[in-house]
Write a protein that holds these residues in place. Structure first.
Motif, PDB file in Angstrom:
ATOM      1  N   GLU A  31     -21.311 -13.462  15.678  1.00 61.06           N
ATOM      2  CA  GLU A  31     -21.636 -14.986  16.228  1.00 61.06           C
ATOM      3  C   GLU A  31     -21.872 -15.768  17.646  1.00 61.06           C
ATOM      4  O   GLU A  31     -22.726 -15.580  17.770  1.00 61.06           O
ATOM      5  CB  GLU A  31     -20.318 -16.078  16.158  1.00 61.06           C
ATOM      6  CG  GLU A  31     -19.746 -16.532  14.339  1.00 61.06           C
ATOM      7  CD  GLU A  31     -18.099 -16.463  14.332  1.00 61.06           C
ATOM      8  OE1 GLU A  31     -18.570 -17.729  13.191  1.00 61.06           O
ATOM      9  OE2 GLU A  31     -17.541 -16.471  15.125  1.00 61.06           O
ATOM     10  N   ASP A  32     -21.286 -14.926  18.678  1.00 64.82           N
ATOM     11  CA  ASP A  32     -21.897 -15.071  19.687  1.00 64.82           C
ATOM     12  C   ASP A  32     -23.276 -14.700  19.542  1.00 64.82           C
ATOM     13  O   ASP A  32     -23.529 -15.369  20.916  1.00 64.82           O
ATOM     14  CB  ASP A  32     -20.996 -14.247  21.397  1.00 64.82           C
ATOM     15  CG  ASP A  32     -19.778 -14.755  21.358  1.00 64.82           C
ATOM     16  OD1 ASP A  32     -19.431 -15.517  20.930  1.00 64.82           O
ATOM     17  OD2 ASP A  32     -18.955 -13.638  21.581  1.00 64.82           O
ATOM     18  N   ARG A  33     -23.572 -13.332  19.413  1.00 65.81           N
ATOM     19  CA  ARG A  33     -25.421 -12.281  18.851  1.00 65.81           C
ATOM     20  C   ARG A  33     -26.006 -14.279  18.948  1.00 65.81           C
ATOM     21  O   ARG A  33     -26.680 -14.249  19.374  1.00 65.81           O
ATOM     22  CB  ARG A  33     -25.158 -11.189  18.757  1.00 65.81           C
ATOM     23  CG  ARG A  33     -24.626 -10.524  19.627  1.00 65.81           C
ATOM     24  CD  ARG A  33     -25.099  -9.163  18.611  1.00 65.81           C
ATOM     25  NE  ARG A  33     -24.441  -8.880  17.549  1.00 65.81           N
ATOM     26  CZ  ARG A  33     -23.738  -8.371  16.732  1.00 65.81           C
ATOM     27  NH1 ARG A  33     -22.803  -8.128  18.519  1.00 65.81           N
ATOM     28  NH2 ARG A  33     -22.979  -8.195  16.458  1.00 65.81           N
ATOM     29  N   LEU A  34     -25.060 -14.232  17.699  1.00 64.06           N
ATOM     30  CA  LEU A  34     -25.874 -15.942  16.971  1.00 64.06           C
ATOM     31  C   LEU A  34     -26.055 -17.271  18.210  1.00 64.06           C
ATOM     32  O   LEU A  34     -28.145 -17.541  17.871  1.00 64.06           O
ATOM     33  CB  LEU A  34     -25.867 -16.408  15.464  1.00 64.06           C
ATOM     34  CG  LEU A  34     -26.718 -17.157  14.907  1.00 64.06           C
ATOM     35  CD1 LEU A  34     -27.767 -16.708  14.941  1.00 64.06           C
ATOM     36  CD2 LEU A  34     -25.851 -17.018  13.711  1.00 64.06           C
ATOM     37  N   ASN A  52     -18.171 -22.656  27.868  1.00 63.79           N
ATOM     38  CA  ASN A  52     -17.263 -21.471  28.690  1.00 63.79           C
ATOM     39  C   ASN A  52     -17.221 -20.003  28.688  1.00 63.79           C
ATOM     40  O   ASN A  52     -16.359 -19.438  29.297  1.00 63.79           O
ATOM     41  CB  ASN A  52     -15.925 -21.886  27.625  1.00 63.79           C
ATOM     42  CG  ASN A  52     -15.320 -23.956  28.189  1.00 63.79           C
ATOM     43  OD1 ASN A  52     -15.442 -23.994  29.576  1.00 63.79           O
ATOM     44  ND2 ASN A  52     -15.254 -24.355  27.230  1.00 63.79           N
ATOM     45  N   CYS A  53     -17.915 -19.654  27.601  1.00 60.33           N
ATOM     46  CA  CYS A  53     -18.117 -18.099  28.181  1.00 60.33           C
ATOM     47  C   CYS A  53     -19.420 -17.716  28.108  1.00 60.33           C
ATOM     48  O   CYS A  53     -19.076 -16.225  28.651  1.00 60.33           O
ATOM     49  CB  CYS A  53     -17.002 -17.893  26.647  1.00 60.33           C
ATOM     50  SG  CYS A  53     -15.121 -18.331  26.446  1.00 60.33           S
ATOM     51  N   LEU A  54     -19.497 -18.203  27.659  1.00 57.07           N
ATOM     52  CA  LEU A  54     -21.565 -17.594  27.209  1.00 57.07           C
ATOM     53  C   LEU A  54     -22.035 -17.472  28.857  1.00 57.07           C
ATOM     54  O   LEU A  54     -23.642 -16.952  29.017  1.00 57.07           O
ATOM     55  CB  LEU A  54     -21.864 -16.932  26.076  1.00 57.07           C
ATOM     56  CG  LEU A  54     -21.217 -16.938  24.926  1.00 57.07           C
ATOM     57  CD1 LEU A  54     -21.999 -17.061  23.369  1.00 57.07           C
ATOM     58  CD2 LEU A  54     -20.339 -15.711  25.359  1.00 57.07           C
ATOM     59  N   CYS A 114     -17.666 -21.250  37.914  1.00 56.24           N
ATOM     60  CA  CYS A 114     -16.424 -21.452  37.082  1.00 56.24           C
ATOM     61  C   CYS A 114     -16.545 -22.662  36.013  1.00 56.24           C
ATOM     62  O   CYS A 114     -17.130 -23.354  36.606  1.00 56.24           O
ATOM     63  CB  CYS A 114     -14.641 -21.374  38.348  1.00 56.24           C
ATOM     64  SG  CYS A 114     -14.333 -20.712  38.535  1.00 56.24           S
ATOM     65  N   THR A 115     -15.580 -22.405  34.924  1.00 58.35           N
ATOM     66  CA  THR A 115     -16.037 -23.858  34.025  1.00 58.35           C
ATOM     67  C   THR A 115     -14.421 -24.376  34.599  1.00 58.35           C
ATOM     68  O   THR A 115     -13.622 -24.474  34.846  1.00 58.35           O
ATOM     69  CB  THR A 115     -15.456 -23.469  33.287  1.00 58.35           C
ATOM     70  OG1 THR A 115     -14.368 -22.712  32.635  1.00 58.35           O
ATOM     71  CG2 THR A 115     -16.771 -22.048  32.247  1.00 58.35           C
TER      72      THR A 115
END
Length: 106
Positions: free
Chosen positions: A11-14, A44-46, A84-85
């Motif tokens: 899902e991250d790759r997508l 927040n992550c990618l 940073c988020t």
């Protein structure tokens, strides 16, 4: 209460593929392809430039200083610390306050 669904590597790759294809601001197009909280996951992550790992001492001091100035307006504070988020800084602040409270109680 709904069970929290974790993101899978596929899902991250997508999501990265869709952001690359449509651009990082075309969330209405990406929303047609993704079913989860894709925008939050990206922010927040990618998103490139988001720092992983612990805050440096300099960043910690900056957060403390900015929090004193802006209170808990984490989005405003992240404008001064773009790696940073808001979510991450808010969580860091809560842990920091908890540690400070424990130290005061000793």
């Amino acid at each position: 209460m709904k069970e929290r669904q974790h993101w899978q590597p596929e899902e991250d790759r997508l999501l990265r593929t869709y952001v690359k294809q449509y651009g990082p601001k075309e969330w209405h197009l990406i929303s047609q392809c993704m079913g989860k909280s894709y925008l939050e996951r990206w922010k927040n992550c990618l998103k490139p430039g988001i720092k992983k790992g612990s805050l440096t001492l300099e960043e910690q001091n900056l957060v403390i200083s900015l929090q004193a100035k802006y209170d808990n307006k984490w989005k405003k504070i992240t404008s001064k610390i773009p790696s940073c988020t808001a979510k991450r800084l808010g969580k860091w602040w809560e842990v920091f306050k908890e540690k400070q409270l424990k130290l005061q109680q000793q």
